[in-house]
Design a protein around this motif. Structure first.
Motif, PDB file in Angstrom:
ATOM      1  N   TYR A  30       0.949  -0.495  -0.376  1.00 61.88           N
ATOM      2  CA  TYR A  30       0.328  -0.097  -0.058  1.00 61.88           C
ATOM      3  C   TYR A  30       0.420   1.151   0.104  1.00 61.88           C
ATOM      4  N   SER A  31       0.585   2.644  -1.048  1.00 59.09           N
ATOM      5  CA  SER A  31       1.287   3.099  -0.846  1.00 59.09           C
ATOM      6  C   SER A  31       1.148   4.346   0.732  1.00 59.09           C
ATOM      7  N   LYS A  32       0.223   4.413   0.849  1.00 61.20           N
ATOM      8  CA  LYS A  32      -0.325   4.597   2.346  1.00 61.20           C
ATOM      9  C   LYS A  32      -1.231   4.103   2.988  1.00 61.20           C
ATOM     10  N   ILE A  33      -1.169   4.359   4.372  1.00 65.21           N
ATOM     11  CA  ILE A  33      -1.841   3.520   6.103  1.00 65.21           C
ATOM     12  C   ILE A  33      -2.682   4.197   6.290  1.00 65.21           C
ATOM     13  N   ILE A  53       1.107  -4.386  15.181  1.00 67.45           N
ATOM     14  CA  ILE A  53       1.741  -4.358  13.260  1.00 67.45           C
ATOM     15  C   ILE A  53       3.234  -4.792  13.554  1.00 67.45           C
ATOM     16  N   HIS A  54       3.588  -5.157  12.522  1.00 63.18           N
ATOM     17  CA  HIS A  54       5.561  -5.404  12.515  1.00 63.18           C
ATOM     18  C   HIS A  54       5.823  -4.937  10.802  1.00 63.18           C
ATOM     19  N   GLY A  55       6.460  -4.067  11.322  1.00 62.38           N
ATOM     20  CA  GLY A  55       7.162  -3.438  10.140  1.00 62.38           C
ATOM     21  C   GLY A  55       7.110  -2.010   9.583  1.00 62.38           C
ATOM     22  N   ASP A  56       7.346  -1.472   8.862  1.00 63.09           N
ATOM     23  CA  ASP A  56       7.835   0.161   8.944  1.00 63.09           C
ATOM     24  C   ASP A  56       7.373   0.738   7.474  1.00 63.09           C
ATOM     25  N   TYR A  57       5.924   1.234   8.500  1.00 62.28           N
ATOM     26  CA  TYR A  57       4.575   1.422   7.535  1.00 62.28           C
ATOM     27  C   TYR A  57       4.257   2.845   7.520  1.00 62.28           C
ATOM     28  N   ASP A  58       4.277   3.495   6.325  1.00 61.99           N
ATOM     29  CA  ASP A  58       3.220   4.881   6.331  1.00 61.99           C
ATOM     30  C   ASP A  58       1.832   5.031   6.502  1.00 61.99           C
ATOM     31  N   ARG A  90      -5.432   5.041  -4.744  1.00 68.67           N
ATOM     32  CA  ARG A  90      -6.220   4.474  -5.139  1.00 68.67           C
ATOM     33  C   ARG A  90      -5.546   3.076  -4.660  1.00 68.67           C
ATOM     34  N   LYS A  91      -3.973   3.457  -3.998  1.00 70.91           N
ATOM     35  CA  LYS A  91      -3.311   2.452  -4.222  1.00 70.91           C
ATOM     36  C   LYS A  91      -3.210   2.701  -2.245  1.00 70.91           C
ATOM     37  N   SER A  92      -4.137   3.384  -1.275  1.00 72.81           N
ATOM     38  CA  SER A  92      -3.799   3.333   0.016  1.00 72.81           C
ATOM     39  C   SER A  92      -5.020   1.980   0.052  1.00 72.81           C
ATOM     40  N   LEU A  93      -5.038   2.213   1.677  1.00 72.42           N
ATOM     41  CA  LEU A  93      -5.523   1.318   2.786  1.00 72.42           C
ATOM     42  C   LEU A  93      -6.346   2.594   3.420  1.00 72.42           C
TER      43      LEU A  93
END
Length: 353
Positions: A30-33, A53-58, A90-93
């Motif tokens: 995903y581009s952004k969450i 939540i594990h991982g480096d997300y925006d 459109r690739k956001s969550l």
């Protein structure tokens, strides 16, 4: 506890829910969450959710005001504008962490922003876990009229984590319990009997699972509510009218959804006794069970007239007819039953006695 698979997604439970969420996020790119919360879930649920939540997300957190009164297009507009300002594409969550207001509204916002972005629901109330978690109904109220604007659109997944229930006061738990009782009334008399015998709502993971299973089985047969799915609206035709009336009344305290639906199930139980064969004994059982779990509400003549006028806005109506879901017996519903005005008024007299 194994996942429950619906049409295009699954409902995951407790520790398994976080495992599968992390797997999904690692693969989806995903581009952004965006995480939608209200002030209550921001304070009580966001930190424990984020810690899993594990991982480096925006991530971006969007907060709305709590309560059914804020489940409207104005709130949607605010969220759409924030999404746009924060460069959602459109690739956001969108992850909706909250009760039914947050999941209904968040699902609708996600389904309509840029013609639809992915969303995940994390229900944090008992009502949302057993009701809003399955079926893909999203939407908002129009003024005080319940769920008049919305779409049916499925999430990527639903995460039911029962530890969130520890944040709820008893009244909110009881509100969700009404929908569980409804599942017994429309589908499973043994489940009804099991639920009404409970003396505590503390250890109910398996009962939540059973309610989700019942609703999912109905929705899979009729995803867009053309036929059998209507049975899930038992108690809601009059119950929603009661809820809407109290939502808009200047001096009455608000009724929670489950409190209003409990009233609706007694009223529609009486109508079922008169029209579709529900026995006198089962009607008495329904009334006694709900009145032992929910405070009795006093209606005057003016209240009843105003509530009945709201029935014309019910979503099941067609061709000018108000269509009810009634019971032939506990566990055996009947859909699309038309009811005369005098019988509606009689049902309130029965409730008051």
């Amino acid at each position: 506890m194994t996942s429950i698979t619906s049409s295009s997604y699954a409902v995951h439970f407790n520790e398994n829910a976080y495992t599968l969420l992390n797997e999904h996020l690692s693969k989806a790119n995903y581009s952004k969450i965006f995480i939608l919360v209200d002030e209550n879930t921001h304070n009580c649920c966001l930190a424990p959710f984020m810690s899993e939540i594990h991982g480096d997300y925006d991530f971006e957190v969007i907060e709305i005001e709590a309560g059914e009164i804020n489940k409207n297009i104005a709130t949607c507009t605010q969220v759409w504008e924030v999404l746009s300002e924060l460069d959602a594409d459109r690739k956001s969550l969108m992850i909706n962490v909250g009760g039914g207001v947050v999941t209904d509204l968040g699902g609708f916002v996600a389904s309509t922003f840029k013609r639809g972005i992915d969303f995940i629901n994390v229900p944090t109330t008992l009502l949302a876990m057993v009701d809003a978690s399955v079926g893909g109904k999203t939407g908002v109220d129009l003024g005080s009229l319940k769920n008049q604007v919305g779409v049916i659109n499925q999430p990527e997944m639903v995460l039911v984590v029962s530890s969130f229930l520890q944040t709820l006061e008893k009244r909110q738990m009881q509100s969700g319990f009404a929908e569980m009782l409804k599942h017994g009334l429309i589908k499973d008399k043994n489940y009804w009997n099991e639920l009404k015998a409970l003396d505590s709502l503390e250890a109910i993971d398996q009962l939540i699972y059973h309610s989700v299973t019942i609703k999912n089985e109905v929705v899979l047969q009729d995803p867009t509510e053309q036929n059998i799915r209507k049975i899930l609206n038992y108690g809601h035709t009059l119950g929603h009218a009661v809820e809407s009336y109290y939502l808009d009344h200047p001096t009455y305290d608000l009724l929670l959804h489950g409190e209003a639906i409990a009233i609706g199930m007694i009223l529609e139980g009486y109508i079922s006794h008169k029209l579709t064969g529900l026995s006198k004994e089962e009607l008495a059982d329904i009334k006694a069970t709900f009145l032992s779990n929910y405070p009795k509400v006093s209606f005057n003549t003016e209240d009843i007239e105003a509530i009945l006028k709201l029935l014309k806005f019910d979503k099941k109506n067609s061709h000018g007819n108000i269509n009810f879901v009634l019971l032939n017996a506990i566990g055996t519903p009947e859909i699309d039953v038309k009811v005369a005005q005098e019988l509606l008024e009689e049902s309130f007299a029965y409730y008051k006695d």
